[in-house]
Design a protein around this motif. Sequence first.
Motif, short mmCIF file in Angstrom:
data_model
loop_
_atom_site.label_atom_id
_atom_site.label_comp_id
_atom_site.label_asym_id
_atom_site.label_seq_id
_atom_site.Cartn_x
_atom_site.Cartn_y
_atom_site.Cartn_z
N LEU A 184 89.53 0.53 46.70
CA LEU A 184 87.82 1.22 47.31
C LEU A 184 87.62 -0.07 47.67
O LEU A 184 87.54 -1.50 47.61
CB LEU A 184 87.53 1.56 45.81
CG LEU A 184 88.35 2.62 45.90
CD1 LEU A 184 88.04 2.93 44.36
CD2 LEU A 184 88.28 4.22 46.16
N GLY A 185 85.99 -0.18 47.94
CA GLY A 185 85.49 -0.51 48.45
C GLY A 185 84.68 -1.41 47.23
O GLY A 185 84.38 -1.34 45.50
N TYR A 186 83.47 -2.99 47.76
CA TYR A 186 83.34 -3.21 46.93
C TYR A 186 81.50 -2.70 46.53
O TYR A 186 81.04 -2.39 48.04
CB TYR A 186 82.92 -4.99 47.04
CG TYR A 186 81.91 -5.71 46.08
CD1 TYR A 186 82.34 -6.02 45.11
CD2 TYR A 186 80.57 -6.09 46.67
CE1 TYR A 186 81.41 -7.21 44.68
CE2 TYR A 186 80.22 -6.78 45.67
CZ TYR A 186 80.31 -7.82 44.47
OH TYR A 186 79.13 -8.58 43.52
N PRO A 187 80.50 -2.76 45.86
CA PRO A 187 80.99 -2.46 44.36
C PRO A 187 82.19 -1.34 43.41
O PRO A 187 80.99 -0.30 44.23
CB PRO A 187 79.80 -2.82 43.08
CG PRO A 187 78.46 -2.25 44.26
CD PRO A 187 79.24 -2.52 45.63
N GLY A 188 83.00 -1.76 42.69
CA GLY A 188 83.99 -0.65 42.51
C GLY A 188 83.36 0.08 41.63
O GLY A 188 83.64 1.56 41.65
N GLY A 189 82.14 -0.87 40.58
CA GLY A 189 81.88 1.04 39.99
C GLY A 189 81.90 1.87 40.05
O GLY A 189 81.79 2.95 39.70
N PRO A 190 80.44 1.79 41.08
CA PRO A 190 80.55 3.67 41.01
C PRO A 190 81.44 4.63 42.61
O PRO A 190 81.65 5.37 42.44
CB PRO A 190 78.88 3.44 42.37
CG PRO A 190 78.83 2.11 41.96
CD PRO A 190 79.57 1.27 41.47
N GLU A 198 87.40 13.46 40.33
CA GLU A 198 88.48 14.34 40.35
C GLU A 198 90.15 13.90 39.98
O GLU A 198 90.96 14.75 40.51
CB GLU A 198 88.85 14.14 41.57
CG GLU A 198 87.24 14.42 43.07
CD GLU A 198 87.70 13.71 43.74
OE1 GLU A 198 88.75 13.13 44.62
OE2 GLU A 198 86.56 12.92 44.84
N GLY A 199 90.17 12.91 38.89
CA GLY A 199 91.00 12.83 38.49
C GLY A 199 91.31 12.76 36.42
O GLY A 199 90.30 13.47 35.99
N ASN A 200 92.21 12.94 36.48
CA ASN A 200 92.78 13.66 34.61
C ASN A 200 92.80 12.10 34.01
O ASN A 200 93.43 11.08 34.37
CB ASN A 200 93.85 14.04 34.52
CG ASN A 200 94.54 14.41 33.20
OD1 ASN A 200 94.17 13.74 32.33
ND2 ASN A 200 95.94 14.82 32.72
N ALA A 201 91.79 11.71 33.31
CA ALA A 201 91.66 10.64 32.59
C ALA A 201 92.74 10.59 31.29
O ALA A 201 92.82 9.48 30.95
CB ALA A 201 90.30 11.02 31.67
N ALA A 235 101.70 6.61 42.70
CA ALA A 235 100.33 7.58 41.61
C ALA A 235 99.16 8.23 42.03
O ALA A 235 98.49 7.57 43.01
CB ALA A 235 100.85 6.49 40.77
N SER A 236 98.90 9.22 41.27
CA SER A 236 97.53 9.41 41.78
C SER A 236 96.15 9.02 42.12
O SER A 236 96.13 8.56 40.14
CB SER A 236 97.18 11.04 40.96
OG SER A 236 95.54 11.13 40.72
N ARG A 237 95.22 8.38 42.96
CA ARG A 237 94.11 7.76 42.96
C ARG A 237 93.19 8.34 41.71
O ARG A 237 93.08 6.85 40.96
CB ARG A 237 93.88 6.90 43.99
CG ARG A 237 94.99 6.55 45.04
CD ARG A 237 95.63 5.26 44.05
NE ARG A 237 96.28 4.47 44.98
CZ ARG A 237 97.10 4.28 45.17
NH1 ARG A 237 97.96 4.29 44.20
NH2 ARG A 237 97.79 2.63 45.59
N PRO A 238 93.21 9.36 41.99
CA PRO A 238 91.82 10.08 41.28
C PRO A 238 92.18 9.83 39.64
O PRO A 238 91.49 9.31 38.85
CB PRO A 238 91.63 11.60 41.14
CG PRO A 238 92.37 11.33 42.71
CD PRO A 238 93.14 9.94 43.14
N ASP A 239 93.74 9.38 39.18
CA ASP A 239 93.63 9.96 37.83
C ASP A 239 94.13 8.72 37.48
O ASP A 239 93.88 8.16 36.20
CB ASP A 239 95.36 10.53 37.56
CG ASP A 239 95.42 12.04 38.39
OD1 ASP A 239 94.46 12.51 38.06
OD2 ASP A 239 96.86 12.53 37.93
N TYR A 244 91.44 4.71 34.17
CA TYR A 244 91.05 3.22 33.95
C TYR A 244 89.22 3.15 33.63
O TYR A 244 89.02 2.32 32.33
CB TYR A 244 91.05 2.43 35.02
CG TYR A 244 91.03 1.30 35.57
CD1 TYR A 244 92.04 0.03 34.98
CD2 TYR A 244 89.75 0.44 35.86
CE1 TYR A 244 91.64 -1.05 35.31
CE2 TYR A 244 89.37 -0.72 35.76
CZ TYR A 244 90.48 -1.52 36.06
OH TYR A 244 89.64 -2.38 36.00
N GLN A 245 88.84 4.28 33.98
CA GLN A 245 87.31 4.19 33.69
C GLN A 245 87.32 4.33 32.30
O GLN A 245 86.63 4.01 31.41
CB GLN A 245 86.46 5.42 34.28
CG GLN A 245 85.10 5.72 34.03
CD GLN A 245 84.95 6.49 35.30
OE1 GLN A 245 84.09 5.92 36.09
NE2 GLN A 245 83.87 7.56 34.25
#
Length: 331
Positions: A184-190, A198-201, A235-239, A244-245
Amino acid sequence: MADGAAARDRLILGLETSCDDTCAAVVTEDGEVRSNAIASQGLLHARYGGVVPEIASRHHLELIDAVTADALERAGARLDDLDRVAVTQGPGLIGALLVGLSSAKALAASRRLPLVPVDHLHGHVTASMLGPDPVEPPYLCLVASGGHTFIARVDEPAAYTVLGQTLDDAAGEAFDKGARLLGLGYPGGPQIDRLAREGNAAAFDFPRSAPGELDFSFSGLKTALLYRLRDDPEASRPDLAASYQRAIVDALVRRAERALERERLDRLAIGGGVAANSELRAAAARLGATVWVPPRELCTDNAAMIAGAARFLEALPYPDYLSLDAAARLA
Ligand code: KG4
Ligand code: ZN
């Protein structure tokens, strides 16, 4: 302006150039933000994946006069209307800090105004004391940005005590580095914030390292993501983003909760760029405390928080500040 002037008429001009945002703001003695101008260099540094100090200094130099003029104009004020000038003295990138400090000295000296040197972190810590609904001490403050992550106790507005801090990466840095690994781009937080929706935490169990009762460590988390991607490239990027978040937010919120309990405080202020994170906001709201999260423009680096903190600090009279130096780290 006379000392007896009403607080709302006593204007403080603040300058902040500690990292990559050129900022100027006008704040009244009673904490009203009259203007908060920010020229972000974010896009300039994006292609390098982080802030390049020399580029930041040069752009501060090009922008600081225009940004200051903009802040004054938006506040409907002239230099002659100011009560004093406040500026970030440190911590930060030394070349970047020097641009703001030199400019603040010149502006103050031109009108024989007092100057207030401000600790950047003190600015973040007191940002929630600005505006119509200011938090009142004693309170706990969690600051999480790209450069710093710490928990502080504030008993009176002129000072703060750090109770715990990151031992390696800042939380925002963990978001940025994680985003880079995820492509993903920078800054990465947003970006992680967006993708995580869209993912499963619960899909991946990333480590929550606990280096101390109230300290943080995020470098192991980033390594865990790196290994996960290496072992399982599909591995699913949204997951991954959501898990990670969740690990970062958990670390922040658990320490804040523990600090509130230990310090017997029931007010929590959150600041720094990561305070924009939607999951962090939601998790903080579930804590048993009253939570202040300032508007986004007061969370990320800004000069209003510097002028705001200056309200509680001693001003140096002209010409005592002319030999003042910036400091990459404050003692
Ligand atoms: O306070 P700030 O603007 O600058 C520093 O002093 O570092 O914070 C920038 C940091 C970046 O690391 C960025 O990725 C992070 O704040 N950030 C976020 C979000 N928006 C910005 N992190 C997580 N979620 C967000 N929505
Ligand atoms: Zn900052």
